[in-house]
Motif scaffolding. Structure first.
Motif: not given
Length: 114
Positions: A31-34, A42-55, A92-102
């Motif tokens: 995992i690189n970032a979460m 009725g709305k598009q999914r939007e990014l709320v917050a992200v944290i990288t592996s170095d914080g 609806v809040y979704y968690c995401a993790a990036w390992i290349g693909a999400v």
């Protein structure tokens, strides 16, 4: 492959707080970032917050100063502390993790009443 399970959503009054958790399992060492996204009806999914592996963190302008993302690497868990909630935070809040693909979690409903 990473599996993500969110928890902590619910119903709260405006001005209240909630903390979301996202537990990761599987290829967690890759995992690189979460992060957290949200999608209101009725709305598009939007990014709320992200944290990288170095914080390093980044926030959407609409939540900056109210939401805090953090990560406990020992527990393979990411958190989203949400304070001063507003009705427009309902989604609806979704968690995401990036390992290349999400990879995505299943989502957890957050409802803020006025």
């Amino acid at each position: 492959q990473v599996q993500l399970v969110e928890s902590g959503g619910g119903l709260v009054q405006a001005g209240g707080s909630l903390r979301l958790s996202c537990a990761a399992s599987g290829s967690i060492f890759s995992i690189n970032a979460m992060g957290w996204y949200r999608q209101a009806p009725g709305k598009q999914r939007e990014l709320v917050a992200v944290i990288t592996s170095d914080g390093s963190t980044n926030y959407a302008g609409s939540v900056k100063g109210r939401f805090t993302i953090s990560r406990d690497n020992a527990k393979n868990t990411a958190y989203l502390q949400m304070n001063s909630l507003k009705p427009e935070d309902t989604a609806v809040y979704y968690c995401a993790a990036w390992i290349g693909a999400v990879s995505w979690g299943q989502g957890t409903q957050v409802t803020v009443s006025s």
